[in-house]
Design an enzyme around this catalytic site. Sequence first.
Site, PDB file in Angstrom:
ATOM      1  N   LYS A  61     -11.949  -4.342  -5.026  1.00  0.00           N
ATOM      2  CA  LYS A  61     -13.075  -3.432  -4.847  1.00  0.00           C
ATOM      3  C   LYS A  61     -12.799  -2.070  -5.446  1.00  0.00           C
ATOM      4  O   LYS A  61     -13.693  -1.404  -5.911  1.00  0.00           O
ATOM      5  CB  LYS A  61     -13.380  -3.261  -3.354  1.00  0.00           C
ATOM      6  N   LYS A 103       0.807  -1.222   0.000  1.00  0.00           N
ATOM      7  CA  LYS A 103       0.000   0.000   0.000  1.00  0.00           C
ATOM      8  C   LYS A 103       0.835   1.264   0.000  1.00  0.00           C
ATOM      9  O   LYS A 103       0.393   2.304  -0.478  1.00  0.00           O
ATOM     10  CB  LYS A 103      -0.952   0.004   1.204  1.00  0.00           C
ATOM     11  N   LYS A 150      -5.570 -10.030  -8.556  1.00  0.00           N
ATOM     12  CA  LYS A 150      -6.870 -10.546  -8.118  1.00  0.00           C
ATOM     13  C   LYS A 150      -7.967  -9.507  -8.348  1.00  0.00           C
ATOM     14  O   LYS A 150      -7.695  -8.347  -8.602  1.00  0.00           O
ATOM     15  CB  LYS A 150      -6.791 -10.907  -6.639  1.00  0.00           C
TER      16      LYS A 150
END
Length: 334
Positions: A199, A114, A196
């Site tokens: 969201k 992140k 993957k």
Amino acid sequence: MQQREIVVSGIRSTGFLHLGNYFGAIRQYLHMQHTHVCYFFVADYHSLTTHQDPTQLRANVYRVLAEYLACGLNPDKAALYVQSDLPETAELYLLLNMLAYKGELEKVPTFKEKIRGKHEGINAGLLTYPVLMAADILIHRATKVPVGKDQEPHLEMARNLASRFNQKFGFLFPEPVAFSESGELLKVPSLDGKGKMSKSENEMATIYLADSDDLIRKKIARAKTDAGPQAPNSPKSPEIENLFLLLKLVSAPETVAYFEQAYDNCTIRYGELKQQLADDMINLVRPIRERAAELQKDIETLKKIRKTGAEKACASAQQTLQLARSMMGIRYDE
Ligand code: TRP
């Protein structure tokens, strides 16, 4: 009678739920709610580590709750609640922060990912994300946590914190494990062969539970393929492997066997495979999408479910927190 095992899991309210959430987590919640003591929540605090738009949070939280219910979670079986409705979690998080080392938090792969390329705006909430997640789990003294593969490092942190607490202050927390019924934690690949489903990124390569039939068809049609098998029984390229993986998740075993065979004898037509995959995904998603849309029109009912869920969760949380405080020496009334 043997006591039923305790299960905790949650999903962040950062956007629309997708097939990765469904197959990695929710599908297991659906089974476990009948056999375990279950606490399933919407991780709104966790969403604030990266998404801080006050105008969107409420709708996001209620949407995840509606999507949980639309998938088949039963508020009479499991405690369904919102993370911030359980203040005990925040207090346990504070206590656990005293046991978490800066160095080990900096090494957590999800944190490193992140902050990659970022030099400012890295908040402490992001660094201590795994501590909050440990608090979510340990507040109910859960042993099993149904999650996707990406969450494994967080579970390791939760175990470390649990055992550190136990060693220092006496036994309180069993060590929780990431759980998958199949025995293998799942990673649902995105449609572009890169990583993957997600969201908040890569929207055309992710199938959301709120996607219309047309949009699902369009996304599958755009998925990458290759030139086709050149010889019988060839290995599959990563893109084709991913399509088969998705097919295995949503289609009947006979359907999968049919396409496997067609691939192996080089008669496969990717157009047909995609058509089938889209049909089967639509069959799964459409009823969930429609129910979730209905449920979101009735915020009052969602609110009631949220409150009842928090009350149920509160009983177990208060007990754990009381013990944790007291074992750490915070017991001034005695
Ligand atoms: N980190 C999880 C995710 O991104 C969400 C989460 C927060 C969670 N707290 C949890 C999952 C506790 C399981 C248990 O999906």
